[in-house]
Design a protein around this motif. Sequence first.
Motif, PDB file in Angstrom:
ATOM      1  N   SER A   1      -2.220   3.521 -46.994  1.00 13.01           N
ATOM      2  CA  SER A   1      -3.042   2.779 -46.251  1.00 13.01           C
ATOM      3  C   SER A   1      -3.085   3.184 -44.998  1.00 13.01           C
ATOM      4  N   ASN A   2      -4.402   3.257 -44.032  1.00 15.11           N
ATOM      5  CA  ASN A   2      -4.380   3.494 -42.693  1.00 15.11           C
ATOM      6  C   ASN A   2      -4.774   1.800 -42.108  1.00 15.11           C
ATOM      7  N   VAL A   3      -3.732   1.691 -41.215  1.00 11.81           N
ATOM      8  CA  VAL A   3      -4.013   0.313 -40.850  1.00 11.81           C
ATOM      9  C   VAL A   3      -4.336   0.455 -39.266  1.00 11.81           C
ATOM     10  N   SER A   4      -5.279  -0.255 -38.691  1.00 11.05           N
ATOM     11  CA  SER A   4      -5.790  -0.068 -37.620  1.00 11.05           C
ATOM     12  C   SER A   4      -5.837  -1.506 -36.900  1.00 11.05           C
ATOM     13  N   PHE A   5      -5.263  -1.682 -35.454  1.00 11.06           N
ATOM     14  CA  PHE A   5      -5.920  -2.988 -34.976  1.00 11.06           C
ATOM     15  C   PHE A   5      -6.592  -2.564 -33.789  1.00 11.06           C
TER      16      PHE A   5
ATOM     17  N   VAL B   1      -7.622   0.604 -44.705  1.00 10.48           N
ATOM     18  CA  VAL B   1      -8.405   1.689 -45.476  1.00 10.48           C
ATOM     19  C   VAL B   1      -7.445   1.995 -46.392  1.00 10.48           C
ATOM     20  N   GLY B   2      -7.473   1.499 -47.935  1.00  6.58           N
ATOM     21  CA  GLY B   2      -6.407   1.847 -48.843  1.00  6.58           C
ATOM     22  C   GLY B   2      -7.088   1.547 -50.177  1.00  6.58           C
ATOM     23  N   LYS B   3      -6.148   1.507 -51.224  1.00  9.30           N
ATOM     24  CA  LYS B   3      -6.420   1.240 -52.287  1.00  9.30           C
ATOM     25  C   LYS B   3      -6.441  -0.156 -52.791  1.00  9.30           C
ATOM     26  N   GLY B   4      -7.770  -0.771 -53.082  1.00 12.30           N
ATOM     27  CA  GLY B   4      -7.740  -1.961 -53.162  1.00 12.30           C
ATOM     28  C   GLY B   4      -7.224  -2.865 -54.248  1.00 12.30           C
ATOM     29  N   SER B   5      -7.024  -2.095 -55.608  1.00 10.13           N
ATOM     30  CA  SER B   5      -6.260  -2.670 -56.573  1.00 10.13           C
ATOM     31  C   SER B   5      -4.849  -2.902 -56.250  1.00 10.13           C
ATOM     32  N   GLU B   6      -4.177  -2.136 -55.447  1.00 10.36           N
ATOM     33  CA  GLU B   6      -2.792  -2.386 -55.080  1.00 10.36           C
ATOM     34  C   GLU B   6      -2.670  -3.018 -53.928  1.00 10.36           C
TER      35      GLU B   6
END
Length: 683
Positions: free
Chosen positions: A272-276, A440-445
């Motif tokens: 996942s890409n995590v952005s604030f 932004v990442g894999k929703g199911s997980e």
Amino acid sequence: MKNSIILLSSLFFTFTTMQAQNDRPQPKPGPSPTVNVGKPQKFTLPNGLKVMVVENHKLPRVSFNLSIDNAPFAEGAKKGVDDLTGALIGKGTKTISKEAFNEEVDFMGANINFSSNGGYASGLSKYAGRVLELLGQGALDPNFTQEELDKEKAILIEGIKSGEKSVQNVASRVENVLAFGKKHPSGEFLTEQSINNVTLNDVVQHYNTYFVPENAYLVVIGDVKFEEVKSKVENVFQTWTKASAPNLSYNNPKNVQYTQINFVDMPNAVQSNVSFVNTVSLKMTDKDFFAAILANQIFGGDFNSYLNMNLREKHGWTYGARSSIRGNKYVTKFTASAQVRNAVTDSSVVELLKELKRIRTEKVTDKVLKDVKAAYIGNFVMQIEKPETVARYALQTETQKLPADFYENYIKSINAVTVDEVMAAAKKYFMADNARIVVVGKGSEVVPALEKTKIPMFFFDKYGNQVEKPVTKKADAKVTVQTIVDNYINAIGGIKAVSEVKTVATLAKGSVQGQVLELSMKSSTKGALAVDMNLPAMGMNIMKQRINDKTAYVEQQGQKKVIEGEDYKLIKSQAHPFFELYFIDNPSVTFTGIEKINDVDAYVIKTTKSRLFYDMKTGLKIASENEQKQGEQTMKVMRYFGDYKEVKGVKYPFKINIEAGMPLEFVVSDVKVNEGVTDADFQ
């Protein structure tokens, strides 16, 4: 023995020296270094071009930096015209061919490049006059042709396509769309359609409208004399027709009313890409500019920052976590981001917010602030020696309306920042209550765990359009591993045609960083596999893999790793052109459900260390996901299969995309069935 004595003596000397240093008073730090940026001599041409010259005779070199400081503008349905215009400038002139232009630049050992808002040139000072002439001719007399436009369009479109599967690229695009809006210059993004909308006439008109001298600056630095340069600049740029670009204005974007997670589902994402992110208005002339810069350094601006020490060093969730903020006369943004494993996405969000609260509510210690100041000043002093830095500072002084002594007093301004000012700046610019956390990442997980954080969450597609929460489809109870395998075998040609295949040899070509890659794969129904990846231009084998009845190994960069034990059994079981045939009645192979792969619903079969995806409609295998160890980190490698073509009654993929750090696309040039393979190939 002699080496041991030398080693012990060295250790003793080091220890006694350190002890002596500890026993005597430590010297006091010296005064801060004096910064002399170099005051430019200035003049302005009648057409509006402003010229700044900084003489520096230390080295026989000179650089010319042409920059046009136009206000930001949106391109709308023809987004890409600015990129294409910049790419075409410098492709020769109306009097000099591209080849002749480049040959002369190479002969002088110079460097000249262009963009839609200027150009840059550097070289030996003995060639200064000619380098300046070529810079001027390239910038003012470009030769725009349809042939070059078509080439640059193809490059841009290929870049868009290859970036569509990149979590980081999608995150950057959505982050800007949500922060600024699609119609704002900072929120627009390229599409294949918008690029194809651009005509050669659009490029010419764009150039004539925006490549004008009213807001243009030319910074000259190096081994030159002012009067000589002034004469040459006047001669080269006097023909530039006086004009000014449109000065458009846009409503400043507003931050959200409350902090929220904006989630983008990418089912193929292996992390996942995590952005604030929140928008800010921070000018370099603002009183708290230096406090904001230092607050960012402490929070996430360098390796020892709060964010990196937490997410990387303490938890090992990422290779690096960073934040950034900068001064600008236009609205910009504060961001903090990290790429993390799917399993720790929610925890990373929680820890990011924890560190954000810390910088906003707890005073940084005097020691930490002192250390950050020292590191920042050290970097500033090193950068000031570079001509490009001096040019940038001279330009910023003009365009940002900075005081004439701004950079001379830079170190003094940094040292004057207090711990209270750092916390005040963090509270003002790092908006914990009005920010977007773009994931932004894999929703199911990822989504179920993110929902447990109780942070309000909204869902968007890859282009920033709001959508409904992704729903995982449920498979029919009749779907099993066997039905999926049966559908796959039928889709590629049927069990009779497949059973006649004994060996398969595949040859494919791809590219990485401009270098052609060759991929050769050979497999046998005896349970053997041979894979070679080569750089033919360098005569280099960059990866070799072999699997046979006795052994298996991988060889990369001269290092050979033998695969043994359970790992050998596992990899051996998959060394078959159609290893799915061995899935039936294998307890370690299971059907796990339905997932989307590149917007296609696919059945998922899980093996010990991989997952395989089969198109629900066609039955074809469209992707695979494998786990690989890299040091202490476990990474996932995605492979995508497409463009199936029939060879001797069986369909094989003629396009293979690999994502493992960087995207690689291979196009298959040849598939040979039951020929071109011997037992010796697998040794």
